[in-house]
Structure formats: C-alpha cells, structure tokens
Scaffold this motif. Sequence first.
Motif, short mmCIF file in Angstrom:
data_model
loop_
_atom_site.label_atom_id
_atom_site.label_comp_id
_atom_site.label_asym_id
_atom_site.label_seq_id
_atom_site.Cartn_x
_atom_site.Cartn_y
_atom_site.Cartn_z
N LEU A 324 -4.37 22.62 2.70
CA LEU A 324 -3.37 23.18 1.78
C LEU A 324 -2.09 22.35 1.77
O LEU A 324 -1.52 22.10 0.73
CB LEU A 324 -3.06 24.64 2.17
CG LEU A 324 -4.19 25.65 1.94
CD1 LEU A 324 -3.79 27.03 2.44
CD2 LEU A 324 -4.60 25.72 0.47
N VAL A 325 -1.64 21.96 2.95
CA VAL A 325 -0.42 21.14 3.01
C VAL A 325 -0.83 19.67 3.05
O VAL A 325 -1.24 19.14 4.06
CB VAL A 325 0.44 21.49 4.24
CG1 VAL A 325 1.71 20.65 4.26
CG2 VAL A 325 0.79 22.97 4.21
N SER A 326 -0.73 19.04 1.90
CA SER A 326 -1.22 17.69 1.73
C SER A 326 -0.07 16.70 2.00
O SER A 326 0.78 16.46 1.17
CB SER A 326 -1.72 17.58 0.29
OG SER A 326 -2.38 16.38 0.10
N SER A 327 -0.06 16.15 3.21
CA SER A 327 1.16 15.49 3.73
C SER A 327 1.67 14.33 2.90
O SER A 327 2.87 14.13 2.77
CB SER A 327 0.91 14.98 5.14
OG SER A 327 0.34 15.98 5.94
N ASN A 328 0.77 13.51 2.36
CA ASN A 328 1.23 12.29 1.70
C ASN A 328 1.82 12.50 0.31
O ASN A 328 2.36 11.56 -0.28
CB ASN A 328 0.11 11.26 1.65
CG ASN A 328 0.01 10.49 2.95
OD1 ASN A 328 0.97 9.81 3.34
ND2 ASN A 328 -1.11 10.60 3.63
#
Length: 486
Positions: A324-328
């Motif tokens: 869910l939290v797509s860092s890039n």
Amino acid sequence: MKLFQTRASAGEILSSVEFSQALLSPSSAHGGLYAPTQLPQLDENFFAEAVNLAYAQIALKIIEKFGFDADTAMFERAVKRYERFDDPQNPVQMRKIGENLYINELYHGPTRAFKDMALQPFGALLSELAAKRGEKYLIMCATSGDTGPATLETFANAPGVKVVCLYPKDGTSEVQRLQMINAGAANLKVIGIEGNFDDAQRALKSLLASEKFKERLSAAGLSLSAANSVNFGRILFQIIYHVYAHVYLLKTGELKGEFDIVVPSGNFGNALGAYYAKKMGAKIGKIKIVSNANNILTEFFTQGRYDLRGKSLVKTISPAMDILVSSNVERLLFDKFGAVRTKELMDSLAGEGFYELSSSELDALKEDFDADFCSDAECEKYIKEWAAKGVAVDPHTATCFKATTNLTRPSVITSTAHWVKFAPSMFKALKNETLKDEKSGLEALAAEFNDEVPVAIRSLFAKAAVHNEISAKSDIEAKILAWIER
Ligand SMILES: *Cc1c(COP(=O)(O)O)cnc(C)c1O
C-alpha cells in the motif's frame, strides 16, 4: 553528482550527500529519501555506440555520466557480477512475443527475480565502499519473497558485511523460503516472523530507527544499513535495463518513434527506473503501471489521490505487488513538484493517511504514466493464454497483459520473475488444481512449458535447512543481537 533530500520546508536549502554516503546510509535525517535533481543526458551518439556494446559496457557508459564519487574501477567490478547470469554477456533477455509486443526478461540472475539486476552489482559496490572506509556493516532486509534471496546471495561471504533477513513465516512461496533458509554462508542470518510482510517491514523500520539498537551494533563494530529499494544504489542499476530496451529496439530496426514500457509495480523502484531512463533520453512514451487488487497506484495515477484510509492489504497471487505504501513514489513527487511540495504531501500521508494532487499536477503525471490493475482471475487467464502460445510468465509479469491491448507502437513488458518461484499459482492457473508437492509440480510445469527447472532451484529441495528460527515480533531484536554478539 550529488543526491538531494526529497523533503524540505519552505525556504530551506536542500542538503545533499555523495552517492557512496547515500548507498551506505540510505535513511536520511530529514525523513525522506535521496534523489538526483538533474539527470545526465543520453544523446544520439550514445545510442549509436550502444548498439555495438555488451550490456555491462552500456551500463558503465551510463553510470559514468552521473559522475558519482565511486571510481570507475569499482563500477567495473560491480557490473562484472552480471557474469553470474545465465548468459554472462547478456544478463537481460529481450524478445518479441507479438505484434508490437516485447518482453524484457530480467530474471536470469542467481535467484530468478529481477531483484538480482540491481542487488548483484549493489552488493559488490557496498562491500567495497565499506572496506575502503574501514567500516563493517549489518545490512537488514525485510522481504515478501524476492528481495530476501537476492540480498542473501549478493552478500554471501562478503568480508565486513553481515546480513539479517526477515520474512513472513507463511507469506512466501516454498521456493523463496528454501532459497532463504538454505543460505549457508556464515555472515547471513534469516529469521521467519510470526506475522505478514507489513509486520516484517515494521520490525525492520523500528530497528533502523532505534538508537539503542544502533549503540549495541556500534559496540560490536557494526554500522547499520538497509538493502531495500529506497536505496538509490539500487535505483541506479534499474535505469539501465530500460535504456537497454531502447538500444535493443534500435538494433533490431523496430524503433520508429516512441515505445511504451509496462511495469508490474509494488514499491515503484522498477517504474521509477523507467521514468529516469525516459528523462535521460530513452524514447519512452508512456510508462504503464500495472497493479493487482492492491490498486492504490491505479487510483493515484488516474485520479491524483493517494489514499490509505480504510484500505487494508489484500493477499494476491502476485505477492511482491501486495503493497500500500509505495516508497519510491516520493522520488517522483520530488522530481515533478520539488522538495517543499513533497514534504507537504508526505506529511499529509503520514498524518491523515491521504493526499491529493491538484489537477495540473495530475496532468503532469499523466504525461509520463498510465495505470491499470489486474485481478487474480484475469491474471490466471493471461498465464494460461500465453502458456498456450509458448510464453511462460509468472503471476507478476502476467498482470502486464492488462495494458497491452490495441498496440499502435512497440510495448515492452518488464518481466520480473521466473515462473519457478510461483509453482502453486502457475499450477492453479494452468490446470485449476492445487499443487500438493512443489518439487514434482515444478518438473510437471517445466515439461508443459518445454522449459527447464534451473539447477540452483532444483537443488534447493535436497539441501538441509540452515536457518530454522521463527520469531515472535517482540523477540526479533534480541535474536539479532544474540547472533551479532555471540
Ligand atoms: C519486487 C517485485 C515487483 C515490484 O517491483 P517494484 O520495483 O517494487 O515496483 C514485481 N514483481 C516481482 C516478481 C518482484 O520481485
């Protein structure tokens, strides 16, 4: 060239670090990531020359243009790692599979996922940079299945480096689990976590932020670092294979104007590499992001909303994209809208679980990106359909076919894993049966695909496990310290 912090308050001057610093200590004090503010340009001469060069030479030519603070000889030794791939001259294998449709197979490395493309050279670089500084490192990674084996493989027996890998005990495929628990080098430690990938990732983040943990490591002579894809040292090597797609199409005479790249996305490292490649001059039209049922990126790129509220992770047959939290994405925001706006948006995400772009900002993203998502049922249909045409694709790569209908110009699918890593899902897709015994199932699938099970995968089943440790979340830190201080 230096790398800059991605977040800043209004009026703040952006601090920067050298490449080697960003690689060894990827977590920045300001809470964001490190990213370039400008990218070197690849002109026509570069491409004209590149068509006559091997992959590793193309890689070196591109890297050289960045002017980083590691010397050329070090990068030369790093890309020598590509000689460990199936074809030592050509780590990636690109081919045409349909009208205007190409597949760029990035999984021909030691652990059979595209993670090797970056982690192999990255491992060589990091070990050498650390040794040069006289420092020793503990590299931590949390994995949903592919990063773990690739990190263990690249650092096996590396002097001055220890690795701890955390994986969700029931969250990976059997092949992936065996790749990790059989990793025998003395500098490697693998721990199964009672929990899912998010739990493993949370445990990792809390250790990376813990001063107490760092003090204990420091007493044992170790600095702490991480090998996940927020490390720019990995992104660098993920630009190259997208540029290579341009070189390939140029060489075969099939590049008329622009071409599109289709990327099965999770943490957005692969897609970000394509975006940087485009900015550097590769003739990429659209970067098409494909997600699974966890389609937060589809919503982001089509509606401009990054919204975590009320969402929880769905388990799919493409687990490396269950995120869910797509860092890039942060690096894309920084590149498009600057550090002040990025900080504003990321603060909003942390505080309210939500941010929304303005309509002009969304338009700016749409210039470069399209996005769609693919359900497990559609994905299984694609696996079966393409297997019948003699193209074996794993469940992650298969999602890309959602974005390849009615092609009017070349489209390159980024193929991220070998099917052997996901035998049960392949079996279900092809035969609608549950696979009972993974080892015999692999051979049955190989016969079906007229393919071979790589020796390194087959031999996994004959090895005795080295790492049997399963840990409750609360015991992870103590277990790591006991191993370090033993
Ligand atoms: C890691 C991974 C992805 C997602 O890549 P990102 O760079 O995180 O977007 C997709 N497919 C496979 C097989 C992977 O291992």
